[in-house]
Design an enzyme around this catalytic site. Structure first.
Site, mmCIF file in Angstrom:
data_model
loop_
_atom_site.group_PDB
_atom_site.id
_atom_site.type_symbol
_atom_site.label_atom_id
_atom_site.label_comp_id
_atom_site.label_asym_id
_atom_site.label_seq_id
_atom_site.Cartn_x
_atom_site.Cartn_y
_atom_site.Cartn_z
ATOM 1 N N TYR A 1 -4.888 3.141 7.465
ATOM 2 C CA TYR A 1 -6.180 2.451 7.501
ATOM 3 C C TYR A 1 -7.014 3.016 8.652
ATOM 4 O O TYR A 1 -7.090 4.230 8.821
ATOM 5 C CB TYR A 1 -5.978 0.933 7.668
ATOM 6 C CG TYR A 1 -4.984 0.376 6.699
ATOM 7 C CD1 TYR A 1 -5.270 0.318 5.335
ATOM 8 C CD2 TYR A 1 -3.739 -0.075 7.132
ATOM 9 C CE1 TYR A 1 -4.343 -0.195 4.435
ATOM 10 C CE2 TYR A 1 -2.814 -0.585 6.223
ATOM 11 C CZ TYR A 1 -3.123 -0.636 4.887
ATOM 12 O OH TYR A 1 -2.207 -1.133 4.006
ATOM 13 N N TYR B 1 -3.109 -2.376 -10.906
ATOM 14 C CA TYR B 1 -3.120 -2.107 -9.459
ATOM 15 C C TYR B 1 -2.290 -3.127 -8.683
ATOM 16 O O TYR B 1 -1.473 -2.780 -7.827
ATOM 17 C CB TYR B 1 -4.568 -2.100 -8.957
ATOM 18 C CG TYR B 1 -4.696 -2.041 -7.459
ATOM 19 C CD1 TYR B 1 -4.422 -0.863 -6.766
ATOM 20 C CD2 TYR B 1 -5.082 -3.165 -6.725
ATOM 21 C CE1 TYR B 1 -4.533 -0.812 -5.379
ATOM 22 C CE2 TYR B 1 -5.193 -3.114 -5.349
ATOM 23 C CZ TYR B 1 -4.921 -1.947 -4.680
ATOM 24 O OH TYR B 1 -5.028 -1.899 -3.314
ATOM 25 N N VAL C 1 0.932 -3.735 3.985
ATOM 26 C CA VAL C 1 0.825 -5.050 4.625
ATOM 27 C C VAL C 1 2.093 -5.882 4.484
ATOM 28 O O VAL C 1 2.215 -6.943 5.090
ATOM 29 C CB VAL C 1 -0.364 -5.899 4.094
ATOM 30 C CG1 VAL C 1 -1.677 -5.290 4.510
ATOM 31 C CG2 VAL C 1 -0.275 -6.099 2.610
ATOM 32 N N SER D 1 0.803 -1.235 0.000
ATOM 33 C CA SER D 1 0.000 0.000 0.000
ATOM 34 C C SER D 1 0.830 1.276 0.000
ATOM 35 O O SER D 1 0.302 2.348 -0.291
ATOM 36 C CB SER D 1 -0.928 0.045 1.213
ATOM 37 O OG SER D 1 -1.969 -0.880 1.051
ATOM 38 N N LYS E 1 0.680 3.335 -2.979
ATOM 39 C CA LYS E 1 -0.474 4.199 -3.285
ATOM 40 C C LYS E 1 -0.111 5.682 -3.233
ATOM 41 O O LYS E 1 -0.741 6.503 -3.900
ATOM 42 C CB LYS E 1 -1.615 3.913 -2.298
ATOM 43 C CG LYS E 1 -2.214 2.521 -2.448
ATOM 44 C CD LYS E 1 -3.155 2.205 -1.296
ATOM 45 C CE LYS E 1 -3.741 0.796 -1.428
ATOM 46 N NZ LYS E 1 -4.508 0.403 -0.228
#
Lengths: 307, 307, 307, 307
Positions: D243, D191, D261, D65, D68
């Site tokens: 998150y 992605y 993660v 992540s 991102k």
């Protein structure tokens, strides 16, 4: 008092002909959008088999969600109820806005087999249980009506699948939660084909009359529903057959039944009659605008609700 | 075939006596917690008025949510249906977890009159329409049973109100959304008193038998329900009478009915019979554990569902 | 480079004077509705204590939700953080539509102390911990500003309480879940009084300047916040200070701060300055329309965000 | 006071070595599950470029992540902010349980670019804007670190995609709502590849150091972020980077940052330093168990939060 069903449905049809139809034909796929909005057919059969019809009762249309009742009965007769009802519930969804919330909250178990998520689980069961799901399901429906002239419309199925993003979203969530065994694509393929079945008002009552004859099992070949199973499917149609308007339908009409976005509704009074109406424009809840009115009038005129 | 109702209910009672009762008596208020969990009563009356009873059918208990059907019928006869159904819906709630979500989402309009929020709106209507709501509602119920020996239990009402935070939360939200006219405190006061009504199995069937005699209006004094209104209340009991187990009840039993946390259930087959069962321990959904089993057996034994 | 704060805030005020104010003064209580929508004040103080002001910076207004920061700091100094953060979280709520959903889902634990539910829990703590909550909280705020001329407006408090049905709904739900110790009525009474505090722009920066002086503890009497506790409150203002516009404020302005429906905003750059703006009309998210613009301009002109 | 960053990170690493790691390495894909749970690396660079490292700081891992943030900056520099922020929000999601609810409620507009749904929209933008998205994005990241030795792990990408049913569900819902332009399959393909990027702690600080040097734009070739855009991305990392633990991280650590993660976290103090930690086991919220502790200690020891 004997009821003149023929006169009654003709009377209703004539009364409705004078009403403005405020419904709308759904436009999301061209194949369904191009149907003539003025079509109107109605057919009633007594449990004994006397048929009364009016208008376009022999014109084919897309039965759409009404097929969910037939796939359910085939799935029940294939694998029994016990394991089936662990994967899908029997409660009304009560959720006008977003079934995906409920699906996530309730761990991928759809509330009932007549919301899309539930019907997709039933399709998954048929795909698992049958060698040739598409052919065998078609044969099953033809057998119920004793009529070989029933077919899928592959173009409608293809069109619906190509814009069916929401169903794909639901199916992938259930796959994530472990409630879909086969590949999403394969299940949806079968699901859309099942929904594309084309039938007439007459053929619909031929198929659903069986549910009204509650004392005897029905089906054919390897697929039979016991009398008690049929009654339970009737109960499900009563509580869950009309999307978020199920309570309203029970309240206003008082019959178990099922509607489809093709504009058809089929309903029945156990031991008495089965009736189907077809009029393409839908009300805001997705049920046939004129179909709902026709059935309200029917049970008012003949005091024929189950209550 | 004539059915021996008396033998049937005795048989069911004896069968259930051998089963372990896995239900639990609710403990949230002392008055309800101290009831004997082994109490069991059943009473069935035909529409013609022949009564059959077994066990503790003449013992009083708290009817709780069953009172919501009676307050609804009084409200309908007072102000008609049109304005009433603008403030409360007729759809199953389908929401096991939190009706307050739905209430907020749907602008303070409860889904149906049998969830707490809906019954509070009905209570608000009675408070608005009646001069002496508490006395007049009691008189109405007494009249329905033709029995002056029916009373509130003020201690139960008081106890429930003192811990009824969730109902207060629901009521204030509806007040915020403009769907509660009177003061929250006054409405809840009436609501809890209404729920504290004490009746016996026999008295319950005396009251609810009226709903089964669908050809004639019923009520007394200024308060009458037309035959068509009564049928609609039956439809509501069918789709919404058992909290989040309404679909299950329709599926397994197939009768319109209503349950209460006091452990009673009343159900009816239009034109045939009305039955009530009382057994205090509740299943996980809040309905009488043994009561549900008793009614499942009843409609299996006599094939007496509406489907 | 030294910054001329005085010139900068005057420049901003003049630029905004030429803009149309598309905000709306909230109308739900008469006391807040009758304030002059053209009021505009701004005050900036450096951490060292140099003050710059413009416009109505010495006019009193209702600080409303800004008081939530002050009640939180008092509660932290009273009972420490450990037990406090078990009853209320530190996460942004991210829920524009209905915090009651989250509250129900998360068992009555509000997401943070700046949403109403969270501030009501903090009020409950103060009511439990203080002998005379109303007087002692007022004394605490006066002490922070070193200014005895700060008072509640009891009429505003009374008006807000009389229409505060939604807060009552939230409070009763928390009571139901066991996260409210005192009586709902008593807690709300204190809560509305706390929100009715009236202060000026100058007084606000006097109180909040303390948070910017991050190297030293602050408070008075028995109530002190350690340097690390103050930093954490700053973090909370950063992530949760602007209702559902907190992310937007962090994104556009980049300072910890808090707004209130009275039209005030206070924000600070640790070790540098503290600023307050007051302009009654609110944007759609409930924050001062001009106040948000003023602070965006401020951090653009002086490159003074924390990022 | 000058801070000895090298000694500080070594001290933290040694302190943590004595703690039990209660985190869990995620097991949903074999490639991530087989990483050694005892790996621990940390690297800190000052904005001026002095680097300090400890442990496995030169070992490659899956950044997941964290990618991102990089895809977002590339998308911003490609199409500017205006149109981008119409398709994805800047608010924290505040939703531990199911982002799909929010997505449905908010019409397919994800709350921010760091939740999966938001990152999928950003991926859709890159797929639309770039001729060869996979190669060009890789070249962009390599350029940011000035390091050609950065690569995708196609096996990881493939594994994740093969079990990524929930992301497919989210993507199809956004497609349904009109917020996904390209085919779901193509977007997810990109992605998952983006998330499979492998980098070391050192490479991560090389890339993210740019965000800390807030006075100057950064990027290379056609892709540049202005100083103001970089600050806004910092604000987003602050409010949405962890998150459902973003508030907690702001509260306990007080730095903008992003976790993945794969067990890595990168964070920065504008104008001062950028730090990355890697330790594979995750806490219950999905962030590196030891990584969170390391950063809490860092900002406690050097009083280096932004607040």
């Amino acid at each position: 008092m004997t009821i003149d069903y023929g006169a009654t449905i003709a009377e209703i049809a004539q009364e409705l002909a004078e009403k403005t139809n405020h419904g709308k034909v759904p436009s999301y796929i061209p194949e369904l959008a191009k149907v003539d909005r003025n079509r109107f057919g109605i057919c009633l059969t007594t449990i004994e088999g006397d048929r009364y019809m009016y208008g376009d009762s022999n014109v084919k249309f897309s039965i759409q969600s009404i097929s969910k009742v037939l796939s359910l009965t085939m799935a029940i007769s294939l694998q029994g109820q016990e394991s089936l009802w662990k994967r899908v519930g029997v409660e009304p969804s009560g959720n006008p806005f977003n079934s995906i919330v409920q699906l996530e909250y309730e761990n991928g178990i759809p509330r009932n087999p007549f919301i899309n998520a539930g019907a997709i689980v039933i399709a998954d069961i048929l795909v698992s249980q049958l060698q040739h799901p598409k052919q065998e399901f078609l044969a099953y429906v033809r057998g119920l009506c004793n009529n070989p002239d029933i077919n899928y419309n592959r173009q409608v199925a293809q069109s619906e699948k190509s814009v069916g993003y929401m169903n794909a979203s639901l199916a992938y969530m259930m796959k994530d939660k472990g409630n879909l065994i086969n590949e999403v694509d394969e299940v949806l393929d079968f699901y859309y084909l099942q929904c594309s079945l084309e039938m007439t008002c007459v053929e619909l009552v031929d198929a659903f009359r069986n549910f009204g004859d509650t004392g005897v099992p029905f089906g054919h070949g390897a697929y039979f529903l016991t009398s008690s199973q049929a009654r339970r499917v009737n109960a499900l149609m009563m509580t869950c057959g009309f999307y978020d308007e199920s309570g309203e339908f029970a309240f206003e009409v008082g019959l178990p039944g099922k509607s489809g976005v093709g504009g058809a509704i089929v309903a029945l009074l156990p031991e008495k009659y089965c009736v189907s109406v077809w009029s393409p424009p839908l009300n805001k809840k997705g049920n046939s605008y004129m179909g709902m009115m026709a059935l309200e009038r029917l049970t008012t005129k003949i005091e024929g609700s189950i209550f």
